[in-house]
Design an enzyme around this catalytic site. Structure first.
Site, PDB file in Angstrom:
ATOM      1  N   LYS A  13     112.278  31.938  17.646  1.00  0.00           N
ATOM      2  CA  LYS A  13     111.793  31.120  16.523  1.00  0.00           C
ATOM      3  C   LYS A  13     111.602  31.989  15.279  1.00  0.00           C
ATOM      4  CE  LYS A  13     108.076  29.709  18.712  1.00  0.00           C
ATOM      5  NZ  LYS A  13     108.222  30.377  20.018  1.00  0.00           N
ATOM      6  N   ARG A  85     101.903  22.542  18.781  1.00  0.00           N
ATOM      7  CA  ARG A  85     102.116  22.949  20.176  1.00  0.00           C
ATOM      8  C   ARG A  85     101.550  21.963  21.172  1.00  0.00           C
ATOM      9  NH1 ARG A  85     102.806  29.236  20.867  1.00  0.00           N
ATOM     10  NH2 ARG A  85     102.886  29.769  18.686  1.00  0.00           N
ATOM     11  N   ARG A 124     110.695  43.386  22.728  1.00  0.00           N
ATOM     12  CA  ARG A 124     110.416  43.105  21.309  1.00  0.00           C
ATOM     13  C   ARG A 124     109.569  44.215  20.682  1.00  0.00           C
ATOM     14  NH1 ARG A 124     107.905  37.516  19.524  1.00  0.00           N
ATOM     15  NH2 ARG A 124     106.304  38.015  21.054  1.00  0.00           N
ATOM     16  N   ARG A 155     103.578  43.987  20.573  1.00  0.00           N
ATOM     17  CA  ARG A 155     102.432  43.106  20.340  1.00  0.00           C
ATOM     18  C   ARG A 155     101.475  43.136  21.533  1.00  0.00           C
ATOM     19  NH1 ARG A 155     104.781  37.438  18.119  1.00  0.00           N
ATOM     20  NH2 ARG A 155     103.436  36.663  19.785  1.00  0.00           N
ATOM     21  N   ARG A 166     101.798  32.208  28.597  1.00  0.00           N
ATOM     22  CA  ARG A 166     102.251  31.474  27.413  1.00  0.00           C
ATOM     23  C   ARG A 166     103.371  30.500  27.772  1.00  0.00           C
ATOM     24  NH1 ARG A 166     103.381  36.812  24.601  1.00  0.00           N
ATOM     25  NH2 ARG A 166     104.591  35.746  23.014  1.00  0.00           N
TER      26      ARG A 166
HETATM   27  P1  AP5 Z   1     111.211  36.140  18.458  1.00  0.00           P
HETATM   28  O1  AP5 Z   1     112.035  35.608  17.329  1.00  0.00           O
HETATM   29  O2  AP5 Z   1     110.117  37.111  18.126  1.00  0.00           O
HETATM   30  O3  AP5 Z   1     110.648  34.954  19.384  1.00  0.00           O
HETATM   31  P2  AP5 Z   1     109.640  33.766  19.089  1.00  0.00           P
HETATM   32  O4  AP5 Z   1     110.300  32.518  19.576  1.00  0.00           O
HETATM   33  O5  AP5 Z   1     109.200  33.788  17.645  1.00  0.00           O
HETATM   34  O6  AP5 Z   1     108.486  34.129  20.105  1.00  0.00           O
HETATM   35  P3  AP5 Z   1     106.942  34.442  19.925  1.00  0.00           P
HETATM   36  O7  AP5 Z   1     106.544  35.267  21.114  1.00  0.00           O
HETATM   37  O8  AP5 Z   1     106.631  35.032  18.583  1.00  0.00           O
HETATM   38  O9  AP5 Z   1     106.325  33.065  20.045  1.00  0.00           O
HETATM   39  P4  AP5 Z   1     104.908  32.797  20.538  1.00  0.00           P
HETATM   40  O10 AP5 Z   1     104.920  31.332  20.462  1.00  0.00           O
HETATM   41  O11 AP5 Z   1     104.503  33.390  21.825  1.00  0.00           O
HETATM   42  O12 AP5 Z   1     103.974  33.602  19.549  1.00  0.00           O
HETATM   43  P5  AP5 Z   1     103.296  33.231  18.207  1.00  0.00           P
HETATM   44  O13 AP5 Z   1     103.358  34.435  17.359  1.00  0.00           O
HETATM   45  O14 AP5 Z   1     103.817  31.955  17.656  1.00  0.00           O
HETATM   46  O15 AP5 Z   1     112.221  36.804  19.508  1.00  0.00           O
HETATM   47  C1  AP5 Z   1     111.725  37.452  20.677  1.00  0.00           C
HETATM   48  C2  AP5 Z   1     112.533  38.744  20.938  1.00  0.00           C
HETATM   49  O16 AP5 Z   1     113.864  38.421  21.337  1.00  0.00           O
HETATM   50  C3  AP5 Z   1     112.682  39.637  19.694  1.00  0.00           C
HETATM   51  O17 AP5 Z   1     112.601  40.966  20.113  1.00  0.00           O
HETATM   52  C4  AP5 Z   1     114.072  39.282  19.135  1.00  0.00           C
HETATM   53  O18 AP5 Z   1     114.665  40.385  18.456  1.00  0.00           O
HETATM   54  C5  AP5 Z   1     114.846  38.938  20.413  1.00  0.00           C
HETATM   55  N1  AP5 Z   1     115.814  37.864  20.233  1.00  0.00           N
HETATM   56  C6  AP5 Z   1     115.665  36.733  19.479  1.00  0.00           C
HETATM   57  N2  AP5 Z   1     116.746  35.942  19.603  1.00  0.00           N
HETATM   58  C7  AP5 Z   1     117.603  36.567  20.472  1.00  0.00           C
HETATM   59  C8  AP5 Z   1     118.883  36.252  21.024  1.00  0.00           C
HETATM   60  N3  AP5 Z   1     119.518  35.115  20.702  1.00  0.00           N
HETATM   61  N4  AP5 Z   1     119.443  37.130  21.890  1.00  0.00           N
HETATM   62  C9  AP5 Z   1     118.816  38.276  22.222  1.00  0.00           C
HETATM   63  N5  AP5 Z   1     117.594  38.647  21.735  1.00  0.00           N
HETATM   64  C10 AP5 Z   1     116.998  37.804  20.874  1.00  0.00           C
HETATM   65  O19 AP5 Z   1     101.796  32.939  18.687  1.00  0.00           O
HETATM   66  C11 AP5 Z   1     100.944  33.982  19.176  1.00  0.00           C
HETATM   67  C12 AP5 Z   1      99.597  33.397  19.604  1.00  0.00           C
HETATM   68  O20 AP5 Z   1      98.933  32.771  18.472  1.00  0.00           O
HETATM   69  C13 AP5 Z   1      99.628  32.285  20.667  1.00  0.00           C
HETATM   70  O21 AP5 Z   1      99.728  32.786  21.973  1.00  0.00           O
HETATM   71  C14 AP5 Z   1      98.278  31.582  20.390  1.00  0.00           C
HETATM   72  O22 AP5 Z   1      97.199  32.305  20.925  1.00  0.00           O
HETATM   73  C15 AP5 Z   1      98.203  31.613  18.871  1.00  0.00           C
HETATM   74  N6  AP5 Z   1      98.815  30.427  18.255  1.00  0.00           N
HETATM   75  C16 AP5 Z   1      99.902  30.394  17.406  1.00  0.00           C
HETATM   76  N7  AP5 Z   1     100.204  29.135  17.057  1.00  0.00           N
HETATM   77  C17 AP5 Z   1      99.299  28.339  17.685  1.00  0.00           C
HETATM   78  C18 AP5 Z   1      99.100  26.926  17.733  1.00  0.00           C
HETATM   79  N8  AP5 Z   1      99.894  26.084  17.051  1.00  0.00           N
HETATM   80  N9  AP5 Z   1      98.084  26.453  18.496  1.00  0.00           N
HETATM   81  C19 AP5 Z   1      97.249  27.277  19.176  1.00  0.00           C
HETATM   82  N10 AP5 Z   1      97.395  28.625  19.183  1.00  0.00           N
HETATM   83  C20 AP5 Z   1      98.407  29.145  18.444  1.00  0.00           C
END
Ligand code: AP5
Length: 211
Positions: A13, A85, A124, A155, A166
């Site tokens: 994402k 979410r 990552r 992270r 997650r």
């Molecule tokens: P990346 O692009 O970083 O993945 P992502 O989908 O953004 O995954 P996240 O882990 O950031 O999502 P998340 O939902 O866990 O965390 P968030 O920060 O939103 O890609 C991942 C890796 O793969 C990278 O190394 C990239 O280079 C590689 N990659 C990407 N595409 C690829 C491909 N096609 N092929 C190969 N490699 C690839 O949330 C963190 C925390 O915040 C949550 O756990 C929660 O506690 C809180 N939070 C955030 N939003 C909310 C909400 N709405 N409600 C409640 N709590 C929330």
């Protein structure tokens, strides 16, 4: 355009939102970044939400909705990453957009298997200087420090235990929202198990930017 980039943890994402921002000039609103910024500030709220973040649990709805809402009417177009979410957040988003007479134009759902996702997240790395995300194999951090000086760190919630937690929450609470957006006719699914550039091509097509 107002676009939601949707999908499980590690589906890409943040990576694809970055490409969309480059292509469309829209703002990137990532609730995970908002959470991490608050934790970094060391505020009272930051201390309260750190525990949820590090364990891989969702931050309570009322807190995340309050944090996200002010960003929605700040920009003409945005890519919303990590929100909503669950049903309560989807409803809060609809209500907030109704207040400003706006709506979501497209929801792009990235799909990949849990095993792929666990592998991706373990590799990552994030730049402390720019916040940009890399992968030690698929998208390595640049060696030229003018491009991004780093350091490139892992992270706190990218431990196997937190990643599995997650993903479990995603399947239970978040994934059902796909039906909600499909019923509205704005959902496009993309196979995110492909390489980054292939996924980007499909994402651009989904928003009409495939020139
Ligand atoms: P990346 O692009 O970083 O993945 P992502 O989908 O953004 O995954 P996240 O882990 O950031 O999502 P998340 O939902 O866990 O965390 P968030 O920060 O939103 O890609 C991942 C890796 O793969 C990278 O190394 C990239 O280079 C590689 N990659 C990407 N595409 C690829 C491909 N096609 N092929 C190969 N490699 C690839 O949330 C963190 C925390 O915040 C949550 O756990 C929660 O506690 C809180 N939070 C955030 N939003 C909310 C909400 N709405 N409600 C409640 N709590 C929330």
């Amino acid at each position: 355009m107002r676009i939601i980039i949707f999908g499980p943890q590690g589906a890409g994402k943040g990576t694809q939102a970055g490409k969309l921002v480059e292509e469309t000039g829209a703002a990137h609103i990532a609730t995970g970044d908002l959470v991490r910024e608050e934790i970094k500030k060391g505020s009272e709220l930051g201390e309260k939400i750190q525990e949820y973040n590090d364990k891989g649990e969702l931050v309570p709805d009322e807190i995340i909705i309050e944090m996200t809402k002010p960003h929605l009417d700040k920009h003409d177009g945005w890519i919303l990453d990590g929100f909503p979410r669950n049903q309560a957040q989807a409803k809060a988003l609809d209500e907030a957009l109704e207040e400003i007479d706006e709506k979501v134009d497209r929801v792009i759902a990235l799909e990949a298997s849990d095993e792929d996702l666990v592998k991706r997240l373990s590799g990552r790395r994030q730049s402390e200087a720019t916040g940009k995300t890399y992968h030690i194999e698929h998208d390595p951090p640049p060696e030229d420090s003018d491009e991004d000086a780093g350091p490139f760190v892992q992270r706190d919630d990218d431990t196997e235990e937190a990643i599995r937690k997650r993903l479990e929450t995603y399947h239970e609470e978040t994934e059902p929202l796909k039906d909600y957006y499909e019923e509205q006719g704005i959902l496009v699914t993309v196979d995110a198990s492909q390489g980054i550039d292939e996924v980007t091509k499909e994402v651009m097509k989904a928003v009409g930017e495939d020139k």
